[in-house]
Write an enzyme that holds these catalytic residues in place. Structure first.
Site, PDB file in Angstrom:
ATOM      1  N   HIS A   1      -1.267   0.306 -10.023  1.00 21.19           N
ATOM      2  CA  HIS A   1      -1.651  -0.822  -8.540  1.00 21.19           C
ATOM      3  C   HIS A   1      -2.531  -1.837  -9.628  1.00 21.19           C
ATOM      4  CE1 HIS A   1      -4.322  -0.621  -4.947  1.00 21.19           C
ATOM      5  NE2 HIS A   1      -3.685  -2.125  -5.473  1.00 21.19           N
TER       6      HIS A   1
ATOM      7  N   ARG B   1       0.696  -1.491   0.233  1.00 23.95           N
ATOM      8  CA  ARG B   1      -0.326   0.164   0.044  1.00 23.95           C
ATOM      9  C   ARG B   1       0.694   1.350  -0.058  1.00 23.95           C
ATOM     10  NH1 ARG B   1      -3.598  -2.681  -1.422  1.00 23.95           N
ATOM     11  NH2 ARG B   1      -5.411  -3.469   0.024  1.00 23.95           N
TER      12      ARG B   1
HETATM   13  C1  OXD Z   1      -6.297  -6.132  -3.034  1.00 25.08           C
HETATM   14  C2  OXD Z   1      -4.735  -4.399  -4.164  1.00 25.08           C
HETATM   15  O1  OXD Z   1      -6.225  -5.362  -2.399  1.00 25.08           O
HETATM   16  O2  OXD Z   1      -5.258  -4.832  -5.747  1.00 25.08           O
HETATM   17  O3  OXD Z   1      -5.743  -6.784  -3.790  1.00 25.08           O
HETATM   18  O4  OXD Z   1      -4.314  -3.361  -3.607  1.00 25.08           O
END
Ligand code: OXD
Length: 313
Positions: free
Chosen positions: A277, A229
């Site tokens: 992402h 993240r």
């Molecule tokens: C997940 C993402 O949480 O793709 O799977 O960030």
């Protein structure tokens, strides 16, 4: 009894809803697949919500809900809903998603290990310049995060010959992996790792875990890969470390703000490789059976896998 697929209007996840319907129906469970909001006119039939970033208060409209299944590995997208029903919440652990992150961990580590950031710059300058390669077994790589995905990444990197040090917040041990934990373990791992791969969730203890102080612990010229993240890294500190060469290059798939604003310095940075992402995407074809299995366990009152604490405690 039915399953509701809940994702916000305009999202990538909603765009994949029909693939989910196909994969779900192919399992032949007889449990109807309902796409929120148009197909959930009878909210009392919904017992399982397969959700990504549901608009606040949506899941509370299902009075007989028994399970919230996250569409992704992370569950932070559920945290902002104060009316989130008090039912079990499980995160997604499925082979397609795990494989996607493993592939990116390998891509990023090989990119940083072989200095492709340098060759990108040389190409721009039309400069023919070689750098002596180091074999993988002389390269130390830290994997921060030892959930099922981190573990798979650590194993794949070990298979390629890298010296892998895996770190988790609480102690974990495996016969075939070097593991460390806790604050002192983190300092030890960072000070001896030339490449760091982050695969941690967004949780209270992980916010800006890679801050200026910890970046300074790394060997000079280290490489950073973030597949967890954006909140894991102090981005200002990372830019400062890139400017001094303390960090030679970063490969990033996640950001503190997504989509990343066009004005952000990462976009034009020659030492930052960016993707939007995309590393770990849940594949309906492999994930649908995981959801069905969890739903069945829930119906039978059996133990659920990958249960997470309710965000409201
Ligand atoms: C997940 C993402 O949480 O793709 O799977 O960030």
């Amino acid at each position: 009894m039915a399953l509701a697929f809940v994702a916000p209007h305009g999202s990538e996840e909603l765009a994949r809803a029909e693939d989910w319907r196909t994969a779900w129906d192919a399992l032949g469970s007889g449990i109807p697949f309902r796409l929120w909001p148009h197909e959930t006119a009878a909210p009392q039939e919904i017992q399982c919500a397969l959700a990504w970033n549901p608009p606040p208060a949506t899941l509370a409209t299902f009075p007989n809900l028994r399970l919230i299944h996250s569409l992704g590995a992370g569950v932070d997208h559920l945290a902002g809903d104060p009316s989130l029903p008090r039912v079990p919440i499980v995160r997604m652990v499925e082979p397609g998603l795990t494989q996607g992150v493993v592939e990116f961990a390998l891509l990023h580590v090989l990119y940083l290990h072989r200095g492709l950031h340098l060759y990108r710059e040389h190409q721009t300058a039309r400069a023919w310049q070689q750098h002596s390669p180091l074999p993988s077994w002389e390269r130390s790589v830290a994997v921060l995060g030892l959930g099922p995905i981190g573990e798979a990444c650590a194993r794949a990197l070990t298979t390629l010959g890298f010296q892998v040090r895996a770190w988790s917040r609480t102690p974990r041990s495996f016969d075939d992996l070097e593991t460390h934990s806790g604050e002192s373990g983190l300092a030890q791992v960072l000070s001896s790792s030339e490449i760091v791969v982050l695969i941690l969730p967004n949780a209270p203890g992980t916010h800006k875990i890679l801050n200026a102080e910890r970046l300074a612990l790394l060997p000079h010229g280290a490489g950073i890969s973030n597949l967890g993240r954006g909140t894991l890294i102090d981005e200002t500190a990372l830019l400062a470390a890139l400017a001094t060469g303390q960090v030679a290059a970063a490969a990033l798939d996640v950001y503190s703000e997504e989509p990343l604003p066009p004005t952000h310095s990462f976009w034009g940075h020659p030492r930052v490789l960016m993707t939007p992402h995309i590393a770990g995407i849940t594949y309906p074809a492999t994930a649908a059976r995981v959801v069905l299995e969890q739903f069945r366990r829930c119906q039978k009152g059996e133990t659920l896998a990958h249960l997470v604490p309710h965000p409201q405690g």
